[in-house]
Scaffold this motif. Structure first.
Motif, PDB file in Angstrom:
ATOM      1  N   TYR A 159       0.792  -1.243  -0.090  1.00 56.63           N
ATOM      2  CA  TYR A 159       0.036   0.025  -0.078  1.00 56.63           C
ATOM      3  C   TYR A 159       1.045   1.432  -0.143  1.00 56.63           C
ATOM      4  CZ  TYR A 159       1.094   0.216   4.848  1.00 56.63           C
ATOM      5  OH  TYR A 159       1.475   0.481   6.048  1.00 56.63           O
ATOM      6  N   VAL A 160       0.280   2.432  -0.278  1.00 55.01           N
ATOM      7  CA  VAL A 160       1.050   3.762  -0.615  1.00 55.01           C
ATOM      8  C   VAL A 160       0.998   4.184   1.075  1.00 55.01           C
ATOM      9  CG1 VAL A 160       1.048   6.091  -1.374  1.00 55.01           C
ATOM     10  CG2 VAL A 160       0.028   4.087  -2.848  1.00 55.01           C
ATOM     11  N   ALA A 161       2.477   4.138   1.682  1.00 52.03           N
ATOM     12  CA  ALA A 161       2.633   4.682   2.968  1.00 52.03           C
ATOM     13  C   ALA A 161       2.802   5.889   3.145  1.00 52.03           C
ATOM     14  CB  ALA A 161       3.853   3.785   3.421  1.00 52.03           C
ATOM     15  N   LYS A 162       3.579   6.626   2.294  1.00 52.17           N
ATOM     16  CA  LYS A 162       4.084   7.986   2.291  1.00 52.17           C
ATOM     17  C   LYS A 162       4.168   8.953   1.090  1.00 52.17           C
ATOM     18  CE  LYS A 162       8.446   6.860   4.224  1.00 52.17           C
ATOM     19  NZ  LYS A 162       9.456   6.897   5.162  1.00 52.17           N
ATOM     20  N   THR A 163       4.307  10.159   1.206  1.00 48.50           N
ATOM     21  CA  THR A 163       4.766  10.869   0.083  1.00 48.50           C
ATOM     22  C   THR A 163       5.948  11.526   0.176  1.00 48.50           C
ATOM     23  OG1 THR A 163       3.604  12.932   0.793  1.00 48.50           O
ATOM     24  CG2 THR A 163       2.278  11.625  -0.476  1.00 48.50           C
ATOM     25  N   HIS A 164       6.805  11.979  -0.898  1.00 48.06           N
ATOM     26  CA  HIS A 164       7.999  12.422  -0.930  1.00 48.06           C
ATOM     27  C   HIS A 164       8.072  13.709  -1.809  1.00 48.06           C
ATOM     28  CE1 HIS A 164       9.903   9.037   1.221  1.00 48.06           C
ATOM     29  NE2 HIS A 164       9.204   8.419   0.346  1.00 48.06           N
ATOM     30  N   GLY A 165       8.478  14.954  -1.255  1.00 48.86           N
ATOM     31  CA  GLY A 165       8.786  16.024  -2.014  1.00 48.86           C
ATOM     32  C   GLY A 165       7.560  16.863  -2.576  1.00 48.86           C
ATOM     33  N   LEU A 166       7.957  17.731  -3.486  1.00 50.87           N
ATOM     34  CA  LEU A 166       6.619  18.285  -4.335  1.00 50.87           C
ATOM     35  C   LEU A 166       6.048  17.685  -5.625  1.00 50.87           C
ATOM     36  CD1 LEU A 166       8.089  21.700  -3.616  1.00 50.87           C
ATOM     37  CD2 LEU A 166       6.465  20.593  -2.401  1.00 50.87           C
ATOM     38  N   PHE A 167       7.079  16.731  -6.102  1.00 50.76           N
ATOM     39  CA  PHE A 167       6.533  16.084  -7.490  1.00 50.76           C
ATOM     40  C   PHE A 167       5.951  15.053  -7.651  1.00 50.76           C
ATOM     41  CE2 PHE A 167      10.432  19.195  -7.662  1.00 50.76           C
ATOM     42  CZ  PHE A 167       9.952  20.185  -8.265  1.00 50.76           C
ATOM     43  N   GLY A 168       5.348  14.478  -6.541  1.00 49.09           N
ATOM     44  CA  GLY A 168       4.497  13.436  -6.641  1.00 49.09           C
ATOM     45  C   GLY A 168       5.248  12.161  -6.416  1.00 49.09           C
ATOM     46  N   SER A 169       6.223  12.144  -5.848  1.00 50.16           N
ATOM     47  CA  SER A 169       6.862  10.746  -5.463  1.00 50.16           C
ATOM     48  C   SER A 169       6.291  10.255  -4.270  1.00 50.16           C
ATOM     49  CB  SER A 169       8.258  10.919  -5.406  1.00 50.16           C
ATOM     50  OG  SER A 169       9.164  11.413  -6.612  1.00 50.16           O
ATOM     51  N   GLU A 175      -0.138  16.840  -4.048  1.00 53.66           N
ATOM     52  CA  GLU A 175      -1.626  16.860  -3.577  1.00 53.66           C
ATOM     53  C   GLU A 175      -2.051  15.797  -4.430  1.00 53.66           C
ATOM     54  OE1 GLU A 175      -0.072  19.706  -4.820  1.00 53.66           O
ATOM     55  OE2 GLU A 175       0.050  20.665  -2.724  1.00 53.66           O
ATOM     56  N   ALA A 176      -1.538  15.387  -5.536  1.00 54.80           N
ATOM     57  CA  ALA A 176      -2.106  14.086  -6.236  1.00 54.80           C
ATOM     58  C   ALA A 176      -1.798  12.895  -5.727  1.00 54.80           C
ATOM     59  CB  ALA A 176      -1.567  14.384  -7.865  1.00 54.80           C
ATOM     60  N   ALA A 177      -0.334  12.891  -5.145  1.00 60.96           N
ATOM     61  CA  ALA A 177       0.017  11.880  -4.301  1.00 60.96           C
ATOM     62  C   ALA A 177      -0.627  11.535  -3.108  1.00 60.96           C
ATOM     63  CB  ALA A 177       1.454  11.852  -4.127  1.00 60.96           C
ATOM     64  N   LYS A 178      -0.933  12.515  -2.498  1.00 62.38           N
ATOM     65  CA  LYS A 178      -1.722  12.470  -1.323  1.00 62.38           C
ATOM     66  C   LYS A 178      -3.091  11.649  -1.302  1.00 62.38           C
ATOM     67  CE  LYS A 178       0.133  16.310   1.470  1.00 62.38           C
ATOM     68  NZ  LYS A 178      -0.282  17.371   2.302  1.00 62.38           N
ATOM     69  N   PHE A 179      -3.545  11.875  -2.464  1.00 64.50           N
ATOM     70  CA  PHE A 179      -4.844  11.191  -2.673  1.00 64.50           C
ATOM     71  C   PHE A 179      -4.649   9.585  -2.823  1.00 64.50           C
ATOM     72  CE2 PHE A 179      -7.568   8.777  -6.001  1.00 64.50           C
ATOM     73  CZ  PHE A 179      -8.693   9.249  -5.573  1.00 64.50           C
ATOM     74  N   PHE A 180      -3.289   9.214  -3.037  1.00 72.59           N
ATOM     75  CA  PHE A 180      -3.036   7.757  -2.982  1.00 72.59           C
ATOM     76  C   PHE A 180      -2.535   7.079  -1.769  1.00 72.59           C
ATOM     77  CE2 PHE A 180      -3.159   9.082  -7.177  1.00 72.59           C
ATOM     78  CZ  PHE A 180      -3.966   7.934  -8.102  1.00 72.59           C
TER      79      PHE A 180
END
Length: 85
Positions: free
Chosen positions: A9-19, A72-77
């Motif tokens: 599962y998606v555990a965390k986001t990194h940086g500003l570019f959707g990683s 923001e898009a990465a946070k959705f996941f």
């Protein structure tokens, strides 16, 4: 739908570019093999293409995709299940 395999599962986001990082559910050999994946499915219905990925801490696959380009898009996941075919 039995042709999908749960990998984590998606555990965390990194940086500003959707990683983001996927927490993999498997042994060390399985986690290393996951670095070669170039496409995965979110919740079995959305296809995501991987631009690049690196294994961190033996269980986290840090991933950059073609479709997700903002934090923001990465946070959705976050907390969504990840599958492969």
């Amino acid at each position: 739908m039995t042709d999908f395999i749960y990998i984590g599962y998606v555990a965390k986001t990194h940086g500003l570019f959707g990683s983001f990082s996927i927490k993999l559910d498997g042994n060390e050999k399985f986690c290393q093999a996951c670095q070669k994946i170039r496409r995965f499915f979110v919740e079995k219905n959305q296809i995501i293409n991987i631009k690049k990925s690196n294994l961190n801490s033996n269980i986290f696959l840090r991933t950059q995709t073609l479709e997700i380009t903002t934090k923001e898009a990465a946070k959705f996941f976050l907390r969504k299940s990840i599958y492969i075919k």
